[in-house]
Design a protein around this motif. Structure first.
Motif, short mmCIF file in Angstrom:
data_model
loop_
_atom_site.label_atom_id
_atom_site.label_comp_id
_atom_site.label_asym_id
_atom_site.label_seq_id
_atom_site.Cartn_x
_atom_site.Cartn_y
_atom_site.Cartn_z
N ILE A 1 0.72 -0.87 0.61
CA ILE A 1 0.26 -0.10 0.24
C ILE A 1 1.11 1.31 0.42
CG2 ILE A 1 -1.50 1.23 1.03
CD1 ILE A 1 -2.59 -1.28 1.83
N ASP A 2 0.85 2.00 -0.46
CA ASP A 2 1.56 3.36 -1.08
C ASP A 2 1.07 4.04 0.32
OD1 ASP A 2 2.64 5.72 -2.57
OD2 ASP A 2 1.03 6.32 -1.66
N LYS A 3 2.00 4.12 1.08
CA LYS A 3 1.37 4.88 2.05
C LYS A 3 0.89 6.54 2.20
CE LYS A 3 6.20 4.63 3.87
NZ LYS A 3 6.81 4.37 5.03
N VAL A 4 1.19 7.23 1.42
CA VAL A 4 1.21 8.48 0.96
C VAL A 4 -0.79 8.38 0.60
CG1 VAL A 4 1.00 10.69 0.29
CG2 VAL A 4 3.44 10.10 1.25
N SER A 5 -0.76 8.07 -0.67
CA SER A 5 -1.71 8.14 -1.16
C SER A 5 -3.36 7.34 -0.87
CB SER A 5 -2.20 7.49 -2.50
OG SER A 5 -2.17 6.84 -2.59
N GLY A 6 -2.71 5.54 0.54
CA GLY A 6 -4.26 4.95 1.18
C GLY A 6 -4.22 4.43 -0.59
N ARG A 7 -3.36 4.70 -1.22
CA ARG A 7 -3.81 3.66 -2.63
C ARG A 7 -3.17 1.97 -2.44
NH1 ARG A 7 -4.57 7.31 -7.99
NH2 ARG A 7 -6.11 8.28 -6.58
N VAL A 8 -4.08 0.69 -2.55
CA VAL A 8 -2.81 -0.51 -2.72
C VAL A 8 -2.43 -0.51 -4.34
CG1 VAL A 8 -3.56 -2.83 -3.19
CG2 VAL A 8 -4.88 -1.57 -1.89
N ALA A 9 -0.89 -0.53 -4.39
CA ALA A 9 -0.44 -0.38 -5.43
C ALA A 9 0.51 -1.58 -5.59
CB ALA A 9 1.21 0.25 -4.64
#
Length: 125
Positions: free
Chosen positions: A39-47
């Motif tokens: 998970i991208d820590k900044v956006s919260g999106r699953v990468a």
């Protein structure tokens, strides 16, 4: 029963429920399972979904990060469907622990799999 079906009527799902969910190729052949998510820590999106495949009784299996956008949940399979083949996984851009901080590696990986990047607003949850 696949773990991702633990709450089939919910729009959100726990990463615990995704871990262990089977992944099927376009032809319906089982090619592996989800080991964990990145998970991208900044956006919260699953990468990425880190997929495991191969081996016997947990020995000798391989882990490959694939863009989350390359997976689509298929209720008829109780698992994820992808157009990625085992050979594509084996030939994917080389991964190391430093890759998570290398935007060039990420860009190359998304291009390789033909998926939009998660940091440009598409491809992640």
């Amino acid at each position: 029963m696949a773990r991702a079906t633990a709450h089939p009527d919910h729009h959100c799902i726990s990463s615990e429920d995704i871990q262990g969910t089977e992944v099927y190729g376009a032809d319906g052949t089982n090619i592996g399972e989800i080991d964990h998510l990145i998970i991208d820590k900044v956006s919260g999106r699953v990468a990425y979904a880190v997929m495991s495949f191969g081996g016997f009784v947990g020995l000798g299996h391989s882990h490959y990060p694939i863009p989350w956008g390359a997976l689509k949940y298929d209720t008829s399979l109780d698992g994820f469907r992808t157009n990625i083949t085992e050979q594509q996984l084996r030939d994917a851009p080389e991964f190391s622990d430093d890759s998570w901080q290398d935007r060039d590696w990420e860009t190359q990986t998304h291009r390789y799999y033909g998926t939009p990047t998660y940091w440009e607003g598409r491809g992640g949850l």
